[in-house]
Motif scaffolding. Structure first.
Motif, PDB file in Angstrom:
ATOM      1  N   ASN A  28      32.125 -21.024  43.257  1.00 39.86           N
ATOM      2  CA  ASN A  28      33.018 -22.277  43.175  1.00 39.86           C
ATOM      3  C   ASN A  28      33.556 -22.172  43.892  1.00 39.86           C
ATOM      4  O   ASN A  28      33.773 -23.560  44.396  1.00 39.86           O
ATOM      5  CB  ASN A  28      34.537 -20.999  42.898  1.00 39.86           C
ATOM      6  CG  ASN A  28      34.735 -19.948  41.591  1.00 39.86           C
ATOM      7  OD1 ASN A  28      34.470 -20.870  39.990  1.00 39.86           O
ATOM      8  ND2 ASN A  28      35.369 -18.821  41.133  1.00 39.86           N
ATOM      9  N   PHE A 167      35.576 -24.765  35.319  1.00 47.89           N
ATOM     10  CA  PHE A 167      35.020 -25.921  36.465  1.00 47.89           C
ATOM     11  C   PHE A 167      34.889 -27.234  35.982  1.00 47.89           C
ATOM     12  O   PHE A 167      34.772 -27.623  36.992  1.00 47.89           O
ATOM     13  CB  PHE A 167      33.133 -25.257  35.462  1.00 47.89           C
ATOM     14  CG  PHE A 167      32.766 -23.759  36.565  1.00 47.89           C
ATOM     15  CD1 PHE A 167      32.502 -23.639  37.779  1.00 47.89           C
ATOM     16  CD2 PHE A 167      32.086 -22.842  35.439  1.00 47.89           C
ATOM     17  CE1 PHE A 167      32.564 -22.616  38.354  1.00 47.89           C
ATOM     18  CE2 PHE A 167      32.209 -21.352  36.082  1.00 47.89           C
ATOM     19  CZ  PHE A 167      32.185 -21.524  37.357  1.00 47.89           C
ATOM     20  N   LEU A 170      38.104 -27.515  38.270  1.00 46.99           N
ATOM     21  CA  LEU A 170      37.905 -27.226  40.102  1.00 46.99           C
ATOM     22  C   LEU A 170      36.764 -28.531  40.348  1.00 46.99           C
ATOM     23  O   LEU A 170      36.722 -29.203  41.174  1.00 46.99           O
ATOM     24  CB  LEU A 170      36.702 -25.609  39.983  1.00 46.99           C
ATOM     25  CG  LEU A 170      36.456 -25.439  41.604  1.00 46.99           C
ATOM     26  CD1 LEU A 170      37.512 -25.314  42.525  1.00 46.99           C
ATOM     27  CD2 LEU A 170      35.596 -24.150  41.176  1.00 46.99           C
TER      28      LEU A 170
END
Length: 209
Positions: A28, A167, A170
């Motif tokens: 992350n 994802f 993000l």
């Protein structure tokens, strides 16, 4: 099978997947930094690699590979040592960027992370982390096995969707933070945080904490 009976396991898989993926980790942190750099050509393949890797691991868990992973302690030790070394090395690299102003990235500059480096790094962060196998294959696999046979694949689909949504959000959503990171000092803080996360995770792997 009614829509309600398929939606419930899918939502359960989505929630379970998000609960594991959202936790702060090496993967992350890396995707976040790429997203702030705003290099779409790099972010897209990295997001796809993360999501497809998770999908493959979730699939393995649903198919019962978790027992095989748990029964291979020697292989897990090797992965743990190599992964720890990689995480600590990446953490030191981030520390160098934070300490040396000349190594800092200016948002939007051509000095951002290249495609080859980004792909290689995210592959290593994903597949050299033994906790990925334990969390995704073993843990999610055990949860999936508790579902009815007909509902198990809907659950797996929900968990895979969670990975893709997280994802993508993000990587592509991080660009909203770019005004903050127009200041070099913000990059130093971010790289400092990444340093702590990477080295802490590396130490945790090395000492099997």
């Amino acid at each position: 099978m009614t829509p309600a009976t398929t939606l419930l396991p899918a939502l359960l898989g989505l929630a379970t997947g998000l609960s594991l993926i959202i936790a702060i980790g090496a993967q992350n942190a890396f995707v976040l930094r790429l997203g702030i750099e705003g290099r779409t050509r790099v972010i897209l393949p990295v997001v796809l690699i993360c999501a497809l890797s998770d999908a493959a691991l979730i699939l393995a868990g649903v198919l019962g590979m978790g027992a095989l992973v748990a029964a291979a302690p020697v292989a897990m030790v090797v992965v743990r040592i190599v992964g720890a070394a990689f995480l600590v090395g990446y953490g030191l690299w981030a520390a160098r960027r934070a300490i040396r102003p000349g190594a800092l990235l200016v948002t939007g500059s051509p000095g951002g992370t290249g495609l080859g480096v980004a792909v290689g790094t995210v592959l290593a962060l994903t597949w050299l982390n033994p906790h990925v196998y334990l969390d995704t294959v073993v843990l999610l696999g055990s949860v999936a096995s508790q579902q009815d046979a007909a509902e198990r694949w809907w659950w797996a689909g929900g968990a895979m969707t969670a990975s893709l949504v997280w994802f993508a959000g993000l990587g592509f959503g991080a660009r909203l933070l770019r005004p903050v990171f127009a200041r070099p000092g913000a990059w130093r803080i971010l790289d400092g945080i990444i340093t702590v996360v990477m080295i802490a995770l590396g130490a945790r792997l090395a000492f099997d904490l």
